[in-house]
Design a protein around this motif. Structure first.
Motif: not given
Length: 155
Positions: A94-122
């Motif tokens: 959640i903090e850093f997000g992810t890149g594109d994610r794929y299953h071993k079969s090659g199926k695309y399962v999306g990406a997670v946008m970064a939603d930083p909460f600790m770094r801005p708090a610090w």
């Protein structure tokens, strides 16, 4: 993330803590650090996790956060835990997000946008943390010395 800070007057603090027993000095420092990190925890409260300030970490987190901890070092953790108090192994996604994610079969399962909460708090509170730490560590040392004096006078 490990963070080192330079505290003006740190030599005086170090000498005062050195005059105490090691366990007592660690307790003084832990209590002061716990109070000093509260603004960071409060600033990160809008996250999907419970934010804790603790020196006790779950086994999976302990190795990373305490890698360089020697006998005289103290580590405090401010960050996400799950509702039951256990570690939140997916919080970094959640903090850093992810890149594109794929299953071993090659199926695309999306990406997670970064939603930083600790770094801005610090970032918003790091100067405040340092000021609180300086104030609280001296207050804790004074309380500890006064307690020891009372105990010595009684016995």
């Amino acid at each position: 993330m490990s963070m080192k800070m330079k505290i003006e007057g740190a030599g005086d603090i170090e000498r005062a803590l050195g005059a105490l027993a090691r366990g007592t000095a660690k307790g003084v420092t832990r209590r002061a650090m716990k109070k000093a990190l509260q603004p960071v925890a409060r600033a990160a409260e809008g996250s999907p996790f419970v934010i804790a300030v603790t020196s006790k970490l779950a086994p999976r987190q302990k190795g990373r956060a305490r890698r360089d901890q020697g006998r005289s070092k103290i580590a405090m953790y401010v960050g996400p835990v799950q509702q039951d108090g256990s570690h939140a192994p997916h919080a970094h996604l959640i903090e850093f997000g992810t890149g594109d994610r794929y299953h071993k079969s090659g199926k695309y399962v999306g990406a997670v946008m970064a939603d930083p909460f600790m770094r801005p708090a610090w970032d918003a509170n790091r100067e405040r943390v340092l000021e609180i730490l300086k104030r609280e560590i001296w207050a804790e040392i004074e309380k500890t010395v006064a307690r020891a004096a009372r105990k010595a006078a009684r016995g």
